[in-house]
Motif scaffolding. Sequence first.
Motif, PDB file in Angstrom:
ATOM      1  N   ARG A 116      -9.695  15.278  -4.011  1.00  0.00           N
ATOM      2  CA  ARG A 116     -10.013  15.969  -2.769  1.00  0.00           C
ATOM      3  C   ARG A 116      -8.925  16.984  -2.461  1.00  0.00           C
ATOM      4  O   ARG A 116      -7.742  16.679  -2.510  1.00  0.00           O
ATOM      5  N   CYS A 117      -9.326  18.211  -2.141  1.00  0.00           N
ATOM      6  CA  CYS A 117      -8.385  19.286  -1.842  1.00  0.00           C
ATOM      7  C   CYS A 117      -7.687  19.017  -0.506  1.00  0.00           C
ATOM      8  O   CYS A 117      -8.335  18.676   0.485  1.00  0.00           O
ATOM      9  N   ALA A 118      -6.379  19.206  -0.475  1.00  0.00           N
ATOM     10  CA  ALA A 118      -5.616  18.992   0.756  1.00  0.00           C
ATOM     11  C   ALA A 118      -5.841  20.109   1.761  1.00  0.00           C
ATOM     12  O   ALA A 118      -5.532  19.963   2.943  1.00  0.00           O
TER      13      ALA A 118
ATOM     14  N   ARG B 294     -10.543  20.263   1.935  1.00  0.00           N
ATOM     15  CA  ARG B 294     -11.128  18.916   1.912  1.00  0.00           C
ATOM     16  C   ARG B 294     -12.303  18.775   0.957  1.00  0.00           C
ATOM     17  O   ARG B 294     -12.962  17.738   0.934  1.00  0.00           O
TER      18      ARG B 294
ATOM     19  N   ASP C 145      -4.672  13.756   9.884  1.00  0.00           N
ATOM     20  CA  ASP C 145      -5.198  13.981   8.541  1.00  0.00           C
ATOM     21  C   ASP C 145      -4.090  13.708   7.518  1.00  0.00           C
ATOM     22  O   ASP C 145      -3.036  14.327   7.568  1.00  0.00           O
TER      23      ASP C 145
ATOM     24  N   TYR D 286      -3.744  14.643   4.623  1.00  0.00           N
ATOM     25  CA  TYR D 286      -3.445  15.816   3.824  1.00  0.00           C
ATOM     26  C   TYR D 286      -2.609  16.838   4.594  1.00  0.00           C
ATOM     27  O   TYR D 286      -2.239  17.873   4.052  1.00  0.00           O
ATOM     28  N   ARG D 287      -2.347  16.565   5.879  1.00  0.00           N
ATOM     29  CA  ARG D 287      -1.502  17.451   6.685  1.00  0.00           C
ATOM     30  C   ARG D 287      -0.133  16.815   6.972  1.00  0.00           C
ATOM     31  O   ARG D 287       0.636  17.356   7.747  1.00  0.00           O
TER      32      ARG D 287
ATOM     33  N   ASN E 146       1.798  17.883  -0.367  1.00  0.00           N
ATOM     34  CA  ASN E 146       1.057  18.638   0.647  1.00  0.00           C
ATOM     35  C   ASN E 146       1.730  19.966   0.983  1.00  0.00           C
ATOM     36  O   ASN E 146       1.040  20.975   1.223  1.00  0.00           O
TER      37      ASN E 146
END
Length: 247
Positions: free
Chosen positions: A24-26, A29, A130, A132-133, A139
Amino acid sequence: MMMLVNCSKCHTPLQLPPGAKSIRCAICRAVTLIADPRTAPPTPPSAYNNHYYPPPAPAPAPSTYNHHSSSSGQNSSSRKRAVIVGISYKNTRNELKGCINDAKCMKFLLTNRFNFPQDSILMLTEEERDPYRIPTKHNIRMAMYWLVQGCQAGDSLVFHYSGHGSQQRNYTGDEVDGFDETLCPLDFETQGMIVDDEINATLVRPLPRGAKLHAIIDACHSGTMLDLPFLCRMDRSVALRSFSALC
């Protein structure tokens, strides 16, 4: 060895763990599925490596990268984009006060004073829900790739970092003092730091002619954090007089 693949939606380079079938792309998404290597076409030897820098991207469409300014000096489709990182290292021996507040203030400044669209600003702080944040090493790297992805003449980019900075021994001979400058992600004690050579390769070298990058690094050893060829040293008395003139 980590394998690098491009996101199927935004084309951001992603590090694929060994054996993973999807990632999954950070940034956007999107989930990218990985083809079975037995059925996929052969991959050039240079496509994967274990180096810090991403492999060369495929040649973009003619309009994606514009290394020449238009006759008017501005590109009508110019965009604004920013990455803001604030790390407090909460509940650790490295804890800092105010870094997340710095990040929030920078976002307020960009949106209210310089008219950056809300959706053009990527915030990485420990307060983000999130995963990914969160400002981990991975990240932050992905955010830097996203910042310059597809940039063109007339674009205005901002990279803001508030957190710990450090140094490590340089072995290539390209540093006068013998040390590389580094950023310290939230997980730097286990995953390592982000070195100035990588920051330069990711944020500076891809910039086309006519695009602007403003980098604000609030950290120790930040003066040469982007590994730029020139360094400006301002006399303290001159700086104070300039500041007084602005007040």
